[in-house]
Scaffold this active site. Structure first.
Site, PDB file in Angstrom:
ATOM      1  N   LYS A  77       0.820  -1.060   0.014  1.00 50.09           N
ATOM      2  CA  LYS A  77      -0.003   0.131   0.016  1.00 50.09           C
ATOM      3  C   LYS A  77       0.736   1.218   0.059  1.00 50.09           C
ATOM      4  CE  LYS A  77      -3.979   1.885   2.614  1.00 50.09           C
ATOM      5  NZ  LYS A  77      -4.703   1.687   3.654  1.00 50.09           N
ATOM      6  N   SER A 152      -9.721   1.549   2.787  1.00 48.32           N
ATOM      7  CA  SER A 152      -8.976   2.315   1.876  1.00 48.32           C
ATOM      8  C   SER A 152      -8.021   1.491   1.205  1.00 48.32           C
ATOM      9  CB  SER A 152      -8.145   3.411   2.884  1.00 48.32           C
ATOM     10  OG  SER A 152      -7.300   2.991   3.606  1.00 48.32           O
ATOM     11  N   SER A 176     -10.101  -0.785   6.886  1.00 52.20           N
ATOM     12  CA  SER A 176      -9.467  -0.529   5.639  1.00 52.20           C
ATOM     13  C   SER A 176      -8.817  -1.808   5.058  1.00 52.20           C
ATOM     14  CB  SER A 176      -8.458   0.653   5.693  1.00 52.20           C
ATOM     15  OG  SER A 176      -9.178   1.857   5.778  1.00 52.20           O
TER      16      SER A 176
END
Length: 481
Positions: A77, A152, A176
């Site tokens: 990420k 996210s 997330s």
């Protein structure tokens, strides 16, 4: 058949027996990204040349004691600091930022021999539940390109679901990792707060953030967690709690496992098509010998409001450092104050600005006790609810999200409706305990996620239960990209 359809353990056997070269495996990952990412858009940055070069050096240097992650291609990420590679947090404000160091979780993966092929898209600074808040582009759900992948950790989940990589790291502040895992039919684990070092993770809400793995199977998830867990003196919140052998816990036996069903998590807000899949999962567990009991987590109904006071307050403090002086983009102006204003005004997106303003208000003079302090007291009550349940039960079972993946734009006009997507995941972050989302079936052709919540630092039981369910349920569906 693509090499990426195999498990980490299967590929490890092929690598150490020299049936498959590391460069072939990484090459297959890069070829899959090239073929599918124009549609999925999971990656902000593909590290192709470096990844392939690293793999080629491994081709003729496979150690006899190579670990399970040796030569395995994965993704990170884009809020995890990586030396020499852009770390943007999907924000215009950091679009030119390159870290001078690797975060601890990144360094641990490298030490285990894993190869990062790139950085994945996300909601800006981790603020979002759909993946729609990236400043650069929207990641699409591999199951239906007109639907969101969740957020996210949107790109991390989508890249695993699309078969581009074997695993990806995400971060989870209010769901997330688990919510995008549910929307994409992948496995997503949020570890206990303190189990995985957050050194090198760009902070959103420091008392809630955790790094965790997204994979396609429970065993793969356990293998990645094994590599990144453990004490780190560079993170003051890191716990010296020991790291058991997570893969060894995957016995397939849950006979006698005590499972709690919180009645507040099965209320009218749960989509009937999701409820149907969760009820079938309960029947699967019962057939395996688990026992069930209904419990109450009465303060969970305050979790969303509590979270959006604590998380935004901490975000307003953490993001104060992004002012055009030390990190990222600077918008020149006639004086220092105007430079601050214009840099932050042009650099941050709408959702980030909304949360900074909410958090700044919550911490403002005269309102601290009424907002932030009161929220922290409610957080304690939520944690105590879980403590009471875990005195009698081994795990808590619930849906991961109240619906399946929704279409782009369906909830962007109503932030509260968007925030309620995380209604079943947020209490876990507030309590600091671990939870995992496991695919449990399809509803109208879209994946449904089952959430299992465990005691602090008892990831072994959580993974054991999830693995037994995975083996019994036999969910093997994949998106047809």
């Amino acid at each position: 058949m693509s090499l990426l359809n195999a498990s980490i353990r299967e590929l490890h056997t092929k690598i150490v027996s020299r049936e498959v070269k590391p460069s072939e495996l990484v090459g297959a990952s890069l070829a899959r990204i090239q073929a599918t990412d124009p549609q999925v858009k999971a990656f902000l940055h593909v590290n192709g040349e470096q990844a392939l070069a690293a793999a080629k050096t491994m081709d003729d240097n496979i150690p006899s004691d190579a670990g399970l992650l040796f030569a395995m291609p994965g993704a990170l990420k884009d809020n995890l600091n990586t030396k020499g590679i852009p770390t943007t947090c999907a924000s215009k404000l950091l679009q030119n930022y390159i870290s001078a160091y690797d975060g601890t979780a990144v360094a641990k993966l490298q030490a285990a021999g894993a190869i990062s092929v790139g950085k994945t898209n996300m909601d800006e600074f981790g603020m979002g539940s759909s993946g729609e808040n990236s400043a650069f582009f929207q990641t699409r759900n591999p199951w239906d390109l007109e639907r969101v992948p969740g957020g996210s950790s949107a790109g991390s989940a989508a890249s695993v679901a699309a078969g581009q990589v074997l695993f990806a790291l995400g971060s989870d502040t209010g769901g997330s990792i688990r919510q995008p895992a549910a929307f994409t039919g992948t496995v997503g684990l949020k570890p206990t707060y303190g189990l995985v070092s957050r050194f090198g993770l760009v902070a959103f809400a420091s008392s809630l953030d955790q790094i965790g793995p997204l994979t396609r199977t429970i065993e793969d998830n356990a293998i990645v967690l094994q590599a990144i867990a453990g004490y780190d003196r560079q993170d003051s919140t890191s716990a010296n709690a020991g790291v058991p052998d997570y893969a060894a816990a995957l016995t397939g036996d849950v006979n006698g496992l005590r499972v709690a069903l919180p009645k507040e998590y099965f209320d009218t807000g749960l989509d009937p098509i999701v409820r149907e899949q969760i009820e079938q999962a309960i029947q699967t567990f019962e057939a395996l010998g688990a026992t069930f009991g209904e419990v109450s987590l009465p303060h969970s109904k305050y979790a969303v409001a509590t979270y959006y006071l604590i998380a935004t307050a901490e975000a307003s403090s953490n993001l104060a450092r992004f002012d055009g002086v030390r990190y990222g983009v600077r918008v020149e102006a006639d004086n220092l104050l105007d430079m601050y204003k214009q840099t932050r005004g042009e650099g941050f997106g709408a959702e980030v600005k909304r949360r900074i303003m909410l958090g700044t208000y919550a911490l403002s003079s005269g309102y601290y006790d009424a907002n932030y302090l009161r929220a922290q007291k409610v957080r304690t009550l939520i944690k105590q609810d879980f403590d009471r349940v875990f005195a009698e039960y081994d795990v808590v079972l619930s849906p991961t999200a109240p619906t399946t993946a929704f279409q782009f734009g369906a909830k962007t006009s109503d932030p509260l409706t968007m925030y309620l997507n995380d209604i079943y995941t947020i209490p876990v972050n507030l309590a600091g305990i671990p939870a995992i989302s496991v695919p449990c079936g399809l509803a109208n052709g879209l994946p449904v996620g089952l959430q299992l919540i465990g005691k602090a630092f008892d990831e072994s039981t959580l993974l054991r239960a999830a693995h037994a369910f995975e083996q019994a349920a036999g969910f093997t569906a994949r998106p047809s990209l």
